[in-house]
Every structure is written in structure tokens, then in C-alpha cells.
Write a protein that holds these residues in place. Structure first.
Motif, short mmCIF file in Angstrom:
data_model
loop_
_atom_site.label_atom_id
_atom_site.label_comp_id
_atom_site.label_asym_id
_atom_site.label_seq_id
_atom_site.Cartn_x
_atom_site.Cartn_y
_atom_site.Cartn_z
N ASN A 3 0.83 -1.21 0.00
CA ASN A 3 0.00 0.00 0.00
C ASN A 3 0.86 1.26 0.00
O ASN A 3 0.53 2.25 -0.64
N TYR A 31 -13.57 2.69 -9.62
CA TYR A 31 -12.65 1.56 -9.44
C TYR A 31 -13.46 0.33 -9.04
O TYR A 31 -14.15 0.35 -8.03
N TYR A 89 -3.86 4.34 2.26
CA TYR A 89 -5.22 4.18 1.73
C TYR A 89 -5.66 5.41 0.94
O TYR A 89 -5.19 6.53 1.18
N ILE A 118 -10.01 2.41 0.19
CA ILE A 118 -9.41 1.43 -0.73
C ILE A 118 -7.90 1.40 -0.50
O ILE A 118 -7.24 2.44 -0.49
N SER A 157 -3.98 -1.98 -4.02
CA SER A 157 -4.99 -2.50 -4.94
C SER A 157 -5.34 -1.50 -6.03
O SER A 157 -5.38 -1.84 -7.22
N ILE A 158 -5.56 -0.26 -5.64
CA ILE A 158 -6.02 0.73 -6.62
C ILE A 158 -4.91 1.13 -7.59
O ILE A 158 -5.17 1.48 -8.74
#
Length: 274
Positions: free
Chosen positions: A105, A126, A140, A153, A157-158
Motif C-alpha cells: 500500500n 474503481y 489508503y 481502498i 490494490s487501486i
């Protein structure tokens, strides 16, 4: 007995002073960090930085300084720094394995700030989530949906996923489709649609003028497509206005908007007749 009591009192006084000093360092240090962050945020140079970078820098500086304060308090308590360094080194591998997601992250946050696929204030989509970017921290990204829900999120991941940014460009094209019965004249329908949009002030003539044409032949209607350009902030207002205006001009000119229908034919069996 007196000697033992005196020894315990001396130890308590010495340890108590050390403990109070360490605690004082932590409390005062955390307050100073908070104060420093407030001073940084009020700085003119800092305000010129993009809001996405601001939130990332603030969270990063806060975490680093608090770690330094905690290590300083540990040193005051008499914990040898060499032992602390050795402990950190030996635990680094285990911590790294257990915090793979957090490290991912962190790297994702850096990638977002470096390549800037979106920034604070952009409206993005997304996976199954869509909303306005509220903040980008070191771990995040927070989205605020149109119905005021907060979606958090992970940056890892994003940053590795497919993100649709609806706010990156100043202009957007509105594409609308309308069903019209086959009995209506194509030229008449196109003329009516052009009249429906000619007085709308939200429509732009560039980069392309409005376009109306037949898109496809449906099962029970012809599908006309209407394409116009507008400013990003006028996208949804223009959609609502066009849909209402087209319905008005269709009604005024008796243009039928057919509904789906099914014709059922029943075959009579002659052998069943008496």
C-alpha cells in the motif's frame, strides 16, 4: 532492613525520574509533532502543493517523527540503541513478511503520487466503487460516493487496478439514444432532434458539432444516437435537460416512442374442431 528499604527508595526515585522523563518526552514530543504539522499546513509553499501530495506528506512526516520520539524515550529509559538496532534488524524480516500488504500500500501510494492517475477532488470509478477522491494517505485512498458513503481502498490494490477518471479532462461527450417507430421519417426525426438541442447553452460546438444519426435497427424501433460535447461539470445537467427536451418535441410533433411488444399468433388445430 533499613539498608534494603533505602536501596528500594533510591531505586524507585531513580527509576521513577527516568520513567517520568521518558513519558514526558513522548507526550511533549507528540504535541510538538502535531504543532509542527499545523505550521507546515499553514505554510504558503505547502499550500501550493497538490492536495493529494499534501495529505501524503503530512501522514508520512507524522509517522516518522513519532517513531523517532519513541526511540528517544527508549534511550532515556536505558535501552541500548545497539540492542534496539539489532532487534529491529532481526525483526525486520518477520515484520516485512507480516506487513506485505501495508508495504504494498505504501508503494502504491508513492506510485499514485508519482504518476498521478487521479488526485484529490477527482471523480473516479474503481471496480464496483465510484466517488470523489477525498484523500490519499500513505496506505489508503478514500472515496466519497454520491450518496455520502466513505469508501476506503488500499493503495496497493487501486494502483494495480483499472481506474476510470471522469475528471481528468475539461470536456466530455454526451451520448444519448432514443427509440423511434419505423413509420417515422428519418429526415423528420433528425430535424426534430437538431431543433431540440440548438438552443441549449450547455452544448459546445468544439471539438465537434452536435451529431444525430441512426445507430441501429431494434426489434420494434429504430435507435437514433445523439452526440454533443460539453464541459465536464455540465455533463449530468445536460443529460437531464436533453432527455426532457427531446420528450417535449417528440410529443409536440406526434413522434411515437414505441414500447416493447410481443405478437402472439395462435394456430387452431382443425382435428380438434367438431
Amino acid at each position: 532492613m533499613d539498608r534494603i528499604i533505602n536501596t528500594l527508595i533510591d531505586f524507585a526515585l531513580t527509576a521513577g525520574v527516568t520513567l517520568i522523563t521518558a513519558l514526558f518526552i513522548v507526550i511533549l514530543g507528540f504535541k510538538l509533532v502535531k504543532r509542527l504539522i499545523e505550521i507546515i499546513q499553514r505554510g504558503k509553499g505547502f499550500r501550493r502543493i497538490d492536495l493529494s501530495v499534501q495529505t501524503f506528506i503530512v501522514s508520512f512526516i507524522s509517522i516518522i517523527l513519532k517513531i523517532v520520539i519513541i526511540l528517544t524515550a527508549a534511550a532515556v529509559l536505558g535501552v541500548p540503541m545497539t540492542n534496539v538496532v539489532a532487534l529491529i534488524g532481526s525483526a525486520g524480516l518477520a515484520i516485512g513478511l507480516s506487513l506485505q500488504g501495508s508495504l504494498s500500500n505504501l508503494a502504491g501510494g508513492l506510485m499514485i503520487l508519482l504518476f498521478r492517475p487521479f488526485k484529490v477532488g477527482d471523480y473516479i470509478e474503481y471496480t464496483n466503487f465510484a466517488g470523489t477522491v477525498k484523500s490519499i494517505t500513505i496506505l489508503y485512498t478514500q472515496l466519497l460516493t454520491i450518496d455520502n458513503k466513505l469508501v476506503v481502498i488500499p493503495n496497493g490494490s487501486i494502483s494495480n487496478g483499472t481506474v476510470t477518471n471522469y475528471s481528468s479532462e475539461a470536456l466530455r461527450r454526451v451520448d444519448l439514444e432514443f427509440s423511434v417507430g419505423y413509420k417515422e421519417s428519418i429526415d423528420k426525426v433528425k430535424e426534430i432532434l437538431y431543433k431540440a438541442i440548438e438552443k441549449n447553452s450547455l452544448i459546445l460546438m468544439e471539438p465537434e458539432p452536435p451529431f444525430v444519426g441512426v445507430s441501429t435497427y431494434g426489434n420494434n424501433a429504430m435507435i437514433y444516437i445523439l452526440k454533443v460535447w460539453t464541459l465536464n461539470e455540465n455533463y449530468w445537467p445536460l443529460i437531464y435537460e436533453l432527455k426532457e427536451e427531446v420528450k417535449r418535441v417528440f410529443d409536440k410533433n406526434s413522434i411515437e416512442i414505441p414500447l416493447p411488444q410481443l405478437d402472439v399468433h395462435l394456430a387452431r388445430n382443425k382435428s380438434s374442431q367438431v
